[in-house]
Design a protein around this motif. Structure first.
Motif: not given
Length: 420
Positions: A6, A40, A89
């Motif tokens: 991520y 993200v 998330l």
């Protein structure tokens, strides 16, 4: 076990330039492995949460709250934003996977802590810059003096607060590893911030080779496109229009350049406030073009058009733009400071100013920068040779082949995270 990465980002001025380029290259590198990548973006500017897939990469956009809590600003607000983002998330993180969260911005200590609290994961970060360095032009001696000084001005207190916050961030135990993008960044982390060397990996930035050879006739056509005469020399700058990028020094130096070399045009490519710099270009308005932010294709077209690249930043953590210029066979003129000392070979791929211009009297610094530009403008063979040398150096040291191996080895070297 599945491997999920991520990449955490937040919109900022650097996202269009160094940090944005870094993230795009990381995505490109990891797509060639078995690692699943998700970018993200927090405080994304979107009106609502979005998740989308594109070319094998997941993109998650987390918006800011519709309304800020009353009276909450600065770091306090960012801490709330980060905490909320981690909880948002959570449903999108596979608890059965080897998960790594890669932070790419400062002021994120709370974020690292919350990630560790909520997930079984590794947290790493890349130190792209430090705020104190921007304000002190990377001068560690000035910082050391501030730390010892008793009666501080409000500005000095602010700089020390930034340094202390960054110190706490890089030494927080929630961050497992830190990537330094240059040797001087590595030294700052291990010496100035006191981070254990085992927690720091030096992995210099790199770029994919996008160079396309252009013939003399092709360059002539490009000059016609930009309404320039065939004999006009072109100088190009690329970067944010910030004081730390040295744009004021460049514009003032260019006015001196025109006194001896009148048939030269300066392109300044980058977003920001033009007002200060357009005023400084008087009376040479017609010789200076401010393009605003340019997408890569148009920026690289400028590099094809140019004869010299100039990057006079007062401080630069690494200096990706110098790599882009050398990739395109441009000799470069840079300030003698920080990251440039690791990307440019003086006398072979470009020229440094005699001293760091941030430590010289302005008039002398401007004159020195002008002299370096004039020297290259008046020496066609030197420009050609430096351009050739710069491209060779780029191909040897800064292409993505080595970078890809280093980054994948970095991720694989984290405990419980190795290629199958």
């Amino acid at each position: 076990m599945k491997k999920h990465l991520y990449l955490l980002s937040i919109p900022m001025r650097g996202s269009q330039f160094g940090v944005g380029t870094y993230l795009r290259e990381l995505i490109r590198v990891c797509k060639k492995s078995s690692i699943r990548v998700c970018l993200v973006t927090m405080a994304s500017g979107k009106q609502e949460f979005q998740e989308e897939e594109a070319k094998g990469v997941t993109y998650i956009h987390i918006p800011e709250p519709v309304k800020r809590p009353s009276g909450m600003e600065g770091q306090e607000y960012m801490d709330i934003l980060y905490s909320n983002s981690v909880y948002i998330l959570k449903p999108y993180v596979d608890p059965e996977a080897d998960n790594i969260f890669h932070i790419n911005f400062l002021q994120s200590e709370t974020l690292a802590v919350k990630l560790k609290e909520l997930f079984s994961c590794k947290v790493v970060m890349t130190l792209h810059y430090t705020e104190w360095s921007f304000l002190l032009s990377g001068n560690r001696q000035k910082l050391d003096r501030l730390k010892k000084k008793k009666n501080l001005t409000d500005r000095e207190k602010y700089i020390l607060r930034l340094y202390q916050r960054e110190y706490a961030l890089v030494n927080n135990s929630s961050i497992d590893k830190i990537i330094a993008i240059s040797q001087h960044s590595y030294k700052d982390l291990t010496e100035l911030f006191g981070v254990f060397p085992q927690r720091v990996s030096l992995i210099r930035n790199a770029l994919p080779d996008r160079y396309k050879n252009i013939s003399s006739s092709g360059k002539k056509i490009l000059k016609e496109k930009y309404h320039l005469s065939p004999d006009t020399k072109v100088v190009v700058f690329a970067g944010r229009l910030d004081a730390v990028k040295g744009v004021a020094y460049l514009v003032k130096a260019f006015r001196i350049v025109l006194q001896s070399n009148p048939d030269v045009h300066l392109f300044i490519a980058g977003s920001g406030s033009w007002d200060t710099y357009t005023g400084l270009s008087y009376p040479a308005y017609s010789k200076v073009s401010f393009t605003g932010y340019l997408p890569q294709q148009k920026l690289y077209e400028l590099y094809h058009l140019a004869d010299i690249g100039v990057v006079p930043s007062l401080y630069e953590e690494f200096g990706l733009v110098t790599l882009e210029m050398m990739m395109h066979k441009l000799p470069v003129v840079t300030n003698c400071t920080t990251g440039f000392l690791e990307t440019v070979i003086p006398g072979k791929t470009g020229l440094y100013t005699t001293h760091n211009i941030a430590e010289m009297k302005e008039e002398k610094a401007v004159r020195d920068l002008a002299d370096k530009i004039i020297r290259l403008l008046n020496a066609g063979e030197l420009r050609r040779q430096m351009g050739e040398n710069g491209r060779k150096y780029f191909l040897k040291q800064f292409t993505t082949r080595t970078y890809q191996k280093q980054m994948l080895a970095f991720y694989e070297g984290l405990s419980g995270f190795s290629e199958e």
